[in-house]
Design a protein around this motif. Structure first.
Motif, mmCIF file in Angstrom:
data_model
loop_
_atom_site.group_PDB
_atom_site.id
_atom_site.type_symbol
_atom_site.label_atom_id
_atom_site.label_comp_id
_atom_site.label_asym_id
_atom_site.label_seq_id
_atom_site.Cartn_x
_atom_site.Cartn_y
_atom_site.Cartn_z
ATOM 1 N N ALA A 145 0.857 -1.190 0.000
ATOM 2 C CA ALA A 145 0.000 0.000 0.000
ATOM 3 C C ALA A 145 0.891 1.238 0.000
ATOM 4 O O ALA A 145 1.853 1.317 0.777
ATOM 5 N N TYR A 146 0.573 2.176 -0.858
ATOM 6 C CA TYR A 146 1.346 3.413 -0.997
ATOM 7 C C TYR A 146 0.438 4.587 -0.623
ATOM 8 O O TYR A 146 -0.620 4.777 -1.222
ATOM 9 N N VAL A 147 0.860 5.373 0.347
ATOM 10 C CA VAL A 147 0.037 6.464 0.859
ATOM 11 C C VAL A 147 0.686 7.797 0.490
ATOM 12 O O VAL A 147 1.903 7.975 0.663
ATOM 13 N N SER A 148 -0.140 8.730 -0.008
ATOM 14 C CA SER A 148 0.343 10.039 -0.424
ATOM 15 C C SER A 148 -0.621 11.117 0.042
ATOM 16 O O SER A 148 -1.795 10.838 0.331
ATOM 17 N N VAL A 149 -0.137 12.345 0.088
ATOM 18 C CA VAL A 149 -0.988 13.503 0.341
ATOM 19 C C VAL A 149 -0.795 14.462 -0.822
ATOM 20 O O VAL A 149 0.330 14.914 -1.083
ATOM 21 N N VAL A 150 -1.872 14.748 -1.523
ATOM 22 C CA VAL A 150 -1.795 15.620 -2.692
ATOM 23 C C VAL A 150 -2.828 16.735 -2.561
ATOM 24 O O VAL A 150 -3.796 16.607 -1.815
ATOM 25 N N PRO A 151 -2.628 17.836 -3.280
ATOM 26 C CA PRO A 151 -3.623 18.913 -3.245
ATOM 27 C C PRO A 151 -4.954 18.434 -3.807
ATOM 28 O O PRO A 151 -5.010 17.447 -4.554
ATOM 29 N N GLY A 152 -6.046 19.116 -3.436
ATOM 30 C CA GLY A 152 -7.346 18.816 -4.036
ATOM 31 C C GLY A 152 -7.202 18.780 -5.540
ATOM 32 O O GLY A 152 -6.475 19.589 -6.131
ATOM 33 N N GLU A 153 -7.858 17.828 -6.180
ATOM 34 C CA GLU A 153 -7.683 17.555 -7.609
ATOM 35 C C GLU A 153 -7.680 18.820 -8.452
ATOM 36 O O GLU A 153 -8.575 19.654 -8.363
ATOM 37 N N GLU A 154 -6.620 18.975 -9.251
ATOM 38 C CA GLU A 154 -6.464 20.183 -10.071
ATOM 39 C C GLU A 154 -7.461 20.220 -11.222
ATOM 40 O O GLU A 154 -8.018 21.260 -11.554
ATOM 41 N N PHE A 155 -7.688 19.088 -11.861
ATOM 42 C CA PHE A 155 -8.557 19.048 -13.034
ATOM 43 C C PHE A 155 -9.868 18.359 -12.686
ATOM 44 O O PHE A 155 -10.162 17.264 -13.143
ATOM 45 N N ARG A 156 -10.674 18.999 -11.849
ATOM 46 C CA ARG A 156 -11.968 18.431 -11.487
ATOM 47 C C ARG A 156 -12.969 18.643 -12.613
ATOM 48 O O ARG A 156 -12.985 19.684 -13.266
ATOM 49 N N LYS A 157 -13.852 17.671 -12.787
ATOM 50 C CA LYS A 157 -14.952 17.865 -13.733
ATOM 51 C C LYS A 157 -15.978 18.839 -13.172
ATOM 52 O O LYS A 157 -16.504 19.686 -13.884
ATOM 53 N N PHE A 158 -16.273 18.680 -11.883
ATOM 54 C CA PHE A 158 -17.358 19.453 -11.281
ATOM 55 C C PHE A 158 -16.805 20.249 -10.102
ATOM 56 O O PHE A 158 -16.384 19.673 -9.107
ATOM 57 N N THR A 159 -16.777 21.567 -10.224
ATOM 58 C CA THR A 159 -16.272 22.420 -9.161
ATOM 59 C C THR A 159 -17.279 23.529 -8.884
ATOM 60 O O THR A 159 -18.091 23.883 -9.754
ATOM 61 N N PRO A 160 -17.234 24.117 -7.690
ATOM 62 C CA PRO A 160 -18.223 25.135 -7.328
ATOM 63 C C PRO A 160 -18.209 26.364 -8.240
ATOM 64 O O PRO A 160 -19.225 27.046 -8.378
ATOM 65 N N ASP A 161 -17.052 26.663 -8.859
ATOM 66 C CA ASP A 161 -16.992 27.862 -9.694
ATOM 67 C C ASP A 161 -17.510 27.621 -11.115
ATOM 68 O O ASP A 161 -17.607 28.562 -11.908
ATOM 69 N N LYS A 162 -17.850 26.372 -11.439
ATOM 70 C CA LYS A 162 -18.416 26.081 -12.759
ATOM 71 C C LYS A 162 -19.940 26.077 -12.680
ATOM 72 O O LYS A 162 -20.525 25.451 -11.801
ATOM 73 N N ILE A 163 -20.562 26.778 -13.609
ATOM 74 C CA ILE A 163 -22.025 26.809 -13.658
ATOM 75 C C ILE A 163 -22.516 25.552 -14.372
ATOM 76 O O ILE A 163 -22.002 25.178 -15.421
ATOM 77 N N ASP A 164 -23.501 24.906 -13.813
ATOM 78 C CA ASP A 164 -24.040 23.664 -14.364
ATOM 79 C C ASP A 164 -24.762 23.955 -15.683
ATOM 80 O O ASP A 164 -25.769 24.663 -15.717
ATOM 81 N N ALA A 165 -24.248 23.404 -16.773
ATOM 82 C CA ALA A 165 -24.837 23.636 -18.094
ATOM 83 C C ALA A 165 -26.259 23.104 -18.200
ATOM 84 O O ALA A 165 -27.040 23.537 -19.052
ATOM 85 N N ARG A 166 -26.608 22.182 -17.316
ATOM 86 C CA ARG A 166 -27.957 21.622 -17.358
ATOM 87 C C ARG A 166 -29.016 22.646 -16.963
ATOM 88 O O ARG A 166 -30.207 22.435 -17.194
ATOM 89 N N LYS A 167 -28.589 23.771 -16.370
ATOM 90 C CA LYS A 167 -29.526 24.858 -16.073
ATOM 91 C C LYS A 167 -30.252 25.285 -17.349
ATOM 92 O O LYS A 167 -31.432 25.615 -17.321
ATOM 93 N N LEU A 168 -29.508 25.312 -18.445
ATOM 94 C CA LEU A 168 -30.105 25.678 -19.727
ATOM 95 C C LEU A 168 -30.692 24.470 -20.443
ATOM 96 O O LEU A 168 -31.836 24.499 -20.907
ATOM 97 N N PHE A 169 -29.933 23.388 -20.540
ATOM 98 C CA PHE A 169 -30.325 22.275 -21.391
ATOM 99 C C PHE A 169 -31.570 21.544 -20.897
ATOM 100 O O PHE A 169 -32.267 20.916 -21.694
ATOM 101 N N ARG A 170 -31.871 21.649 -19.597
ATOM 102 C CA ARG A 170 -33.074 20.992 -19.079
ATOM 103 C C ARG A 170 -34.350 21.584 -19.663
ATOM 104 O O ARG A 170 -35.402 20.953 -19.618
#
Length: 354
Positions: A145-170
């Motif tokens: 088992a290999y244990v690491s500590v890394v920063p919160g994922e840099e390339f997240r798909k879903f982040t609070p600063d991204k507006i959900d495109a489904r707001k329009l597409f729904r």
């Protein structure tokens, strides 16, 4: 003894990445596909710049510096909390994420729960599974088992600063003229259109012939739509953390769609090169889309939308001046373009409210 790194690649690219790593770090120990697991390379090097050199290799997807290596036994993994704790501040949030390869008498969830509880006990930091400041990454490969500590994922798909495109597409209804002609072409185009409509999770897809057409050509087109929708839906079911619904699909005469939607005061948009560009009408269009109960977008196929319908539309928009989109590109081009002006409208509204 040097530092260890877990290197992740696309499956099948681990040997290529390993060779480049050996060139960049001549004295490094490199294990390709440890325990037979593809997409992994283990690296041990005394080079202080090893991390930077590995990250410069395009075939490398991710590099995880190893903080602790222990036997793949739950109690041993939990003990690594003593090393992890100093790297997480009391005012920071964290999450434990475990990737387990091989057979063990515990699950990944067991590791997350036990190690997370011990770290929280030592640090008093809060757990945040969605947007953590730090991620305690546990990579289990066979009996190690290999244990690491890394920063919160840099390339997240879903982040609070991204507006959900489904707001329009729904609230978007797509009105697509069917493709006609050779049966195989009808089916092929149908698959692409069904896949595109499902990908954007729109409110409804209406297949709308403008006149009498060959029943078998329409049948093949609809069969293609069903196949394309199903293939995309299966991918969404596996990839998304939320529940995905299949887009409702119906058949309706094009002119009757216009009559009904106009009568019920829906926002009607026709994409056609004869209209003004998005740059000219974007702000007003975005505002109208925001307040509309339903946004109805008409897309042609082989031929454009009949010109006589233009006067019943709220907007006729040219998405890309001097270019005509292929039939299968109509839906993605229209929705991505409209989303861009809509997102800009929403962000400007956020700035005004600050």
């Amino acid at each position: 003894m040097g530092k260890k790194f877990i290197v992740k690649t696309q499956r099948g690219m681990e040997s290529v990445a390993a060779n480049y790593i050996k060139e960049a770090l001549s004295n490094a120990e490199v294990w390709t596909s440890p325990m037979g697991y593809s997409g992994l390379v283990l690296v041990e090097s005394e080079d202080e710049t090893a991390l930077e050199k590995i990250q410069e290799i395009p075939e490398v997807e991710r590099v995880i510096p190893v903080l602790a290596e222990v036997p793949a036994v739950l109690d041993e993994i939990v003990k690594t909390a003593e090393l992890v704790a100093p790297m997480i501040g009391e005012n920071e949030t964290f999450a434990v994420k475990t990737k387990r390869r091989g057979k063990h008498d515990f699950s990944s969830i067991d590791v997350n729960r036990a190690l997370g509880a011990r770290i929280q006990e030592l640090t008093k930091a809060d757990v945040n599974l969605s947007w953590p400041d730090k991620v305690v990454q546990v990579e289990i490969i066979g009996d190690r088992a290999y244990v690491s500590v890394v920063p919160g994922e840099e390339f997240r798909k879903f982040t609070p600063d991204k507006i959900d495109a489904r707001k329009l597409f729904r609230k978007v209804t797509l009105v697509q003229m069917p493709y006609w002609g050779d049966y195989r072409a009808c089916r092929s185009f149908g698959e692409k259109i069904g896949r595109a409509a499902q990908a954007f999770e729109v409110r409804e897809l209406i297949i709308a012939p403008k006149e009498k057409m060959d029943a078998y050509e329409l049948m093949e087109f609809i069969r293609g739509v069903k196949v394309g929708q199903e293939s995309r839906y299966q991918i969404q079911m596996e990839a998304y953390p939320w529940k995905v619904e299949k887009v409702p699909i119906s058949v309706w005469d094009l002119y009757q769609v216009v009559r009904d939607k106009r009568r019920n005061k829906r926002l009607l948009i026709i994409t056609d090169p004869k209209g003004p560009t998005l740059a000219e009408v974007g702000k007003k269009l975005a505002r109208d889309m925001h307040y509309a109960k339903e946004v109805v977008i008409f897309i042609g196929s082989r031929e454009g939308i009949p010109r006589g319908l233009f006067r019943f539309a709220d907007y006729v928009v040219d998405l890309a001046p001097y270019l005509t989109f292929a039939t299968e590109h109509g839906i993605p081009a229209a929705l991505v373009s409209l989303w861009e002006v809509y997102e800009e409208f929403l962000r400007e509204g956020e700035e005004d409210s600050e």
